[in-house]
Write a protein that holds these residues in place. Structure first.
Motif, PDB file in Angstrom:
ATOM      1  N   LEU A   1      31.436  27.106  41.502  1.00 31.42           N
ATOM      2  CA  LEU A   1      31.410  25.839  42.236  1.00 31.42           C
ATOM      3  C   LEU A   1      30.999  26.014  43.700  1.00 31.42           C
ATOM      4  O   LEU A   1      30.789  25.029  44.401  1.00 31.42           O
ATOM      5  N   ASN A   2      30.864  27.272  44.130  1.00 36.72           N
ATOM      6  CA  ASN A   2      30.499  27.540  45.523  1.00 36.72           C
ATOM      7  C   ASN A   2      29.087  28.094  45.675  1.00 36.72           C
ATOM      8  O   ASN A   2      28.724  28.588  46.736  1.00 36.72           O
ATOM      9  N   VAL A   3      28.274  28.004  44.616  1.00 33.85           N
ATOM     10  CA  VAL A   3      26.891  28.492  44.700  1.00 33.85           C
ATOM     11  C   VAL A   3      25.930  27.387  44.293  1.00 33.85           C
ATOM     12  O   VAL A   3      26.284  26.462  43.565  1.00 33.85           O
ATOM     13  N   HIS A   4      24.716  27.518  44.793  1.00 31.91           N
ATOM     14  CA  HIS A   4      23.640  26.607  44.409  1.00 31.91           C
ATOM     15  C   HIS A   4      22.893  27.203  43.217  1.00 31.91           C
ATOM     16  O   HIS A   4      22.645  28.404  43.165  1.00 31.91           O
ATOM     17  N   GLY A   5      22.542  26.352  42.286  1.00 30.40           N
ATOM     18  CA  GLY A   5      21.834  26.856  41.106  1.00 30.40           C
ATOM     19  C   GLY A   5      20.696  25.942  40.715  1.00 30.40           C
ATOM     20  O   GLY A   5      20.610  24.803  41.175  1.00 30.40           O
ATOM     21  N   PRO A   6      19.800  26.446  39.883  1.00 30.30           N
ATOM     22  CA  PRO A   6      19.850  27.767  39.243  1.00 30.30           C
ATOM     23  C   PRO A   6      19.296  28.883  40.131  1.00 30.30           C
ATOM     24  O   PRO A   6      18.957  28.651  41.291  1.00 30.30           O
ATOM     25  N   SER A   7      19.185  30.061  39.545  1.00 33.19           N
ATOM     26  CA  SER A   7      18.663  31.292  40.162  1.00 33.19           C
ATOM     27  C   SER A   7      19.410  31.661  41.433  1.00 33.19           C
ATOM     28  O   SER A   7      18.969  31.373  42.539  1.00 33.19           O
ATOM     29  N   ALA A   8      20.560  32.289  41.228  1.00 38.05           N
ATOM     30  CA  ALA A   8      21.359  32.790  42.351  1.00 38.05           C
ATOM     31  C   ALA A   8      21.988  34.117  41.937  1.00 38.05           C
ATOM     32  O   ALA A   8      22.230  34.365  40.752  1.00 38.05           O
ATOM     33  N   ARG A   9      22.236  34.973  42.939  1.00 37.32           N
ATOM     34  CA  ARG A   9      22.934  36.235  42.713  1.00 37.32           C
ATOM     35  C   ARG A   9      24.108  36.302  43.685  1.00 37.32           C
ATOM     36  O   ARG A   9      23.931  36.065  44.887  1.00 37.32           O
ATOM     37  N   PHE A  10      25.296  36.653  43.162  1.00 38.77           N
ATOM     38  CA  PHE A  10      26.463  36.683  44.043  1.00 38.77           C
ATOM     39  C   PHE A  10      27.533  37.605  43.464  1.00 38.77           C
ATOM     40  O   PHE A  10      27.484  38.000  42.294  1.00 38.77           O
ATOM     41  N   GLN A  11      28.491  37.940  44.315  1.00 33.35           N
ATOM     42  CA  GLN A  11      29.624  38.773  43.916  1.00 33.35           C
ATOM     43  C   GLN A  11      30.912  38.000  44.147  1.00 33.35           C
ATOM     44  O   GLN A  11      31.037  37.258  45.136  1.00 33.35           O
ATOM     45  N   LEU A  12      31.870  38.175  43.238  1.00 37.45           N
ATOM     46  CA  LEU A  12      33.173  37.527  43.349  1.00 37.45           C
ATOM     47  C   LEU A  12      34.263  38.580  43.295  1.00 37.45           C
ATOM     48  O   LEU A  12      34.272  39.428  42.389  1.00 37.45           O
ATOM     49  N   LEU A  13      35.165  38.530  44.253  1.00 29.59           N
ATOM     50  CA  LEU A  13      36.334  39.405  44.253  1.00 29.59           C
ATOM     51  C   LEU A  13      37.544  38.540  43.926  1.00 29.59           C
ATOM     52  O   LEU A  13      37.889  37.621  44.678  1.00 29.59           O
ATOM     53  N   LEU A  14      38.153  38.812  42.771  1.00 28.02           N
ATOM     54  CA  LEU A  14      39.225  37.950  42.277  1.00 28.02           C
ATOM     55  C   LEU A  14      40.566  38.668  42.326  1.00 28.02           C
ATOM     56  O   LEU A  14      40.696  39.834  41.905  1.00 28.02           O
ATOM     57  N   ALA A  15      41.563  37.937  42.812  1.00 25.30           N
ATOM     58  CA  ALA A  15      42.936  38.433  42.761  1.00 25.30           C
ATOM     59  C   ALA A  15      43.452  38.317  41.330  1.00 25.30           C
ATOM     60  O   ALA A  15      42.934  37.527  40.542  1.00 25.30           O
ATOM     61  N   PRO A  16      44.483  39.086  40.965  1.00 19.20           N
ATOM     62  CA  PRO A  16      44.979  39.061  39.574  1.00 19.20           C
ATOM     63  C   PRO A  16      45.342  37.679  39.067  1.00 19.20           C
ATOM     64  O   PRO A  16      45.058  37.340  37.916  1.00 19.20           O
ATOM     65  N   HIS A  17      45.965  36.832  39.906  1.00 21.78           N
ATOM     66  CA  HIS A  17      46.438  35.537  39.411  1.00 21.78           C
ATOM     67  C   HIS A  17      45.306  34.560  39.085  1.00 21.78           C
ATOM     68  O   HIS A  17      45.539  33.538  38.429  1.00 21.78           O
ATOM     69  N   VAL A  18      44.069  34.823  39.523  1.00 24.00           N
ATOM     70  CA  VAL A  18      42.923  33.971  39.150  1.00 24.00           C
ATOM     71  C   VAL A  18      41.961  34.731  38.232  1.00 24.00           C
ATOM     72  O   VAL A  18      40.870  34.255  37.945  1.00 24.00           O
ATOM     73  N   ALA A  19      42.419  35.911  37.787  1.00 25.92           N
ATOM     74  CA  ALA A  19      41.587  36.690  36.874  1.00 25.92           C
ATOM     75  C   ALA A  19      42.346  36.893  35.563  1.00 25.92           C
ATOM     76  O   ALA A  19      42.421  35.990  34.738  1.00 25.92           O
ATOM     77  N   PHE A  20      42.960  38.067  35.401  1.00 26.22           N
ATOM     78  CA  PHE A  20      43.637  38.395  34.146  1.00 26.22           C
ATOM     79  C   PHE A  20      45.160  38.329  34.248  1.00 26.22           C
ATOM     80  O   PHE A  20      45.865  38.909  33.429  1.00 26.22           O
ATOM     81  N   MET A  21      45.631  37.636  35.269  1.00 31.59           N
ATOM     82  CA  MET A  21      47.063  37.453  35.504  1.00 31.59           C
ATOM     83  C   MET A  21      47.729  38.804  35.794  1.00 31.59           C
ATOM     84  O   MET A  21      47.118  39.844  35.748  1.00 31.59           O
ATOM     85  N   GLU A  22      49.005  38.722  36.080  1.00 28.19           N
ATOM     86  CA  GLU A  22      49.740  39.929  36.460  1.00 28.19           C
ATOM     87  C   GLU A  22      49.943  40.871  35.281  1.00 28.19           C
ATOM     88  O   GLU A  22      50.030  42.081  35.441  1.00 28.19           O
ATOM     89  N   CYS A  23      49.991  40.318  34.055  1.00 31.20           N
ATOM     90  CA  CYS A  23      50.292  41.147  32.893  1.00 31.20           C
ATOM     91  C   CYS A  23      49.073  41.910  32.384  1.00 31.20           C
ATOM     92  O   CYS A  23      49.184  42.991  31.809  1.00 31.20           O
ATOM     93  N   GLY A  24      47.869  41.347  32.572  1.00 26.88           N
ATOM     94  CA  GLY A  24      46.668  41.990  32.053  1.00 26.88           C
ATOM     95  C   GLY A  24      46.698  42.070  30.544  1.00 26.88           C
ATOM     96  O   GLY A  24      47.356  41.267  29.868  1.00 26.88           O
ATOM     97  N   ALA A  25      46.004  43.053  29.984  1.00 27.29           N
ATOM     98  CA  ALA A  25      46.009  43.307  28.543  1.00 27.29           C
ATOM     99  C   ALA A  25      45.719  44.782  28.327  1.00 27.29           C
ATOM    100  O   ALA A  25      44.632  45.156  27.901  1.00 27.29           O
ATOM    101  N   PRO A  26      46.679  45.650  28.703  1.00 27.71           N
ATOM    102  CA  PRO A  26      46.471  47.100  28.612  1.00 27.71           C
ATOM    103  C   PRO A  26      46.138  47.514  27.173  1.00 27.71           C
ATOM    104  O   PRO A  26      46.571  46.854  26.217  1.00 27.71           O
TER     105      PRO A  26
END
Length: 455
Positions: free
Chosen positions: A158-183
């Motif tokens: 939601l923070n990029v213009h499209g189409p044709s864009a390249r970007f990197q996202l650094l995500l904290a655990p709570h907005v990615a795989f949560m604190e538990c993960g899936a070991p």
């Protein structure tokens, strides 16, 4: 231990948030697997909307993209990388973005479907633990923003213009795989870095929403283009399902919308022209599929209003196809040859011409044989009579005796001959010059004689 296994192993299936707790077990180590080949329709040029097809999306992916995805970006630590990034607006925080290459177009919206490649890295890893390039197909993902997507990914899009864009996202655990993960595959409570290449953005339901807009809003270039893009994708989907009449309605709706558009620059005018040409080509293909050659010709004539049709290979081919369907073979060959001249190495056009030439040769031979049979007076129809060979021999002997007699002669035959015997008698007698069969009376009283005429 193999040094390869000292690093995280990429998964053969992309991560789906709904399947996070039931991770696939297959591991794909062949990162350079050949990408999936998308099948075309059997008919030549039948792939619709060339500019938005999966084939063209994949064609834009160069080796440099592979390298970008499969090689970790240079950084000393996630903290060091995060300091160079921008914090995305998010109630709970935890999403930072670094735009490498800005896309063209508006910001991606929540009602969008995005097509993208991605690679995910743990801190300090040199290869990704998950990457779309290492899945079974190697094809880009196509997902709706926010659906089956990690929350942090959706916020990033939601923070990029499209189409044709390249970007990197650094995500904290709570907005990615949560604190538990899936070991053991997904680590607990760790930040994750996603490297993303965005290829296409489709605004869903834009066509339906277009009709509810005021006329002034409908005339805006960006508004119309978004609606048309949605319709063209829908038209292509219907075509691939062989629902040609419904595809035609979609493309006709796109033409209606684009005719309402008021371009403000020469660039917009040029884009509208190109879109119209592509839609008319798609309509020509659809009408060809439902056996409407006159409509195909009309679509080609519409193309000719915007460009010289003799410079458009696909339009020329379907112009030829329509004339062939109408039985105008000579005209069809002219258009096929013009198309082949534009693309001399196109095997499909060459085969079409060769097949048509072969059919014409066979048709000419059949017609010639028919007329020869109709006018050839030397062809004798061989008739088989139900008589025995002894009867034939007796008739021939008698005819020879009469033919050898120099004087007028008449030979009366006994009664009781069958129909086949009488017909056989007439046929054999006609082979001797001067002899004829004379019949007198009817039924059982019929008298039959063989007469030699005086010369």
């Amino acid at each position: 231990m193999d040094p390869l296994f000292t690093e995280p192993i990429p998964l053969s299936e992309g991560i789906n948030v709904r399947e996070l707790l039931n991770m696939p077990q297959e591991v794909k180590l062949d990162f350079k697997k050949k990408r999936e080949v998308f099948h075309k329709d059997d008919d030549i040029f039948a792939t619709m909307d060339d500019d938005s097809s999966d084939e063209d999306v994949l064609a834009t992916i160069e080796k440099s993209v592979d390298d970008t995805m499969l090689a970790s970006p240079e950084y000393q630590s996630f903290a060091d990388l995060g300091a160079k990034m921008v914090e995305c607006v998010c109630p709970s925080g935890g999403v930072r973005i670094l735009v490498i290459e800005e896309g063209d177009g508006p910001l991606v919206s929540l009602d969008s479907e995005v097509t993208f490649h991605y690679a995910g890295y743990w801190e300090g890893a040199s290869i990704p633990f998950d990457c779309s390039l290492t899945t079974k197909t190697g094809a880009p993902l196509r997902q709706r923003v926010g659906t089956d997507m990690l929350p942090g990914l959706a916020i990033g899009f939601l923070n990029v213009h499209g189409p044709s864009a390249r970007f990197q996202l650094l995500l904290a655990p709570h907005v990615a795989f949560m604190e538990c993960g899936a070991p053991p595959r997904i680590r607990r409570a760790e930040h994750v870095l996603f490297v993303i290449t965005l290829y296409d953005v489709r605004t869903l339901h834009a066509a339906a929403a277009f009709n509810d807009l005021p006329r002034e809003e409908q005339a805006k270039f960006d508004v119309a283009i978004n609606a048309i893009k949605d319709i063209r994708v829908d038209g292509k989907r219907l075509f691939e399902k062989q629902k040609y009449k419904r595809a035609i309605k979609s493309y006709e709706q796109a033409i209606s919308i684009i005719n309402l558009t008021r371009p403000e620059t020469e660039q917009q005018e040029e884009e509208i022209k190109n879109i119209k040409i592509k839609i008319f080509v798609n309509l020509a293909v659809c009408y060809c599929k439902i056996d409407k050659p006159k409509y195909v010709i009309t679509m080609c004539e519409n193309i000719d209003k915007y460009i010289d049709i003799n410079t458009h290979c696909k339009a020329l081919f379907y112009y030829g196809k329509a004339h062939e369907m109408l039985g105008k073979t000579d005209d069809a060959i002219i258009y096929y040859k013009r198309a082949l001249k534009l693309e001399p190495k196109n095997k499909d056009i060459g085969k079409t011409l060769a097949d048509l030439d072969e059919r014409m040769k066979k048709s000419a031979l059949n017609e010639r044989a028919m007329w020869q049979k109709a006018f050839d007076t030397n062809v004798e129809e061989k008739v088989v009579y139900d008589v025995d060979e002894e009867f034939k021999k007796s008739v021939i002997d008698m005819c020879q005796d009469l033919a050898g007699n120099e004087d007028f002669a008449k030979f009366d035959l006994p009664s009781g001959f069958t129909r086949d015997e009488i017909e056989c008698l007439k046929s054999l007698t006609s082979q001797f010059e001067g002899l004829t069969v004379f019949e007198e009376g009817q039924g059982t009283r019929k008298k039959i004689s063989i007469i030699k005429k005086q010369t």
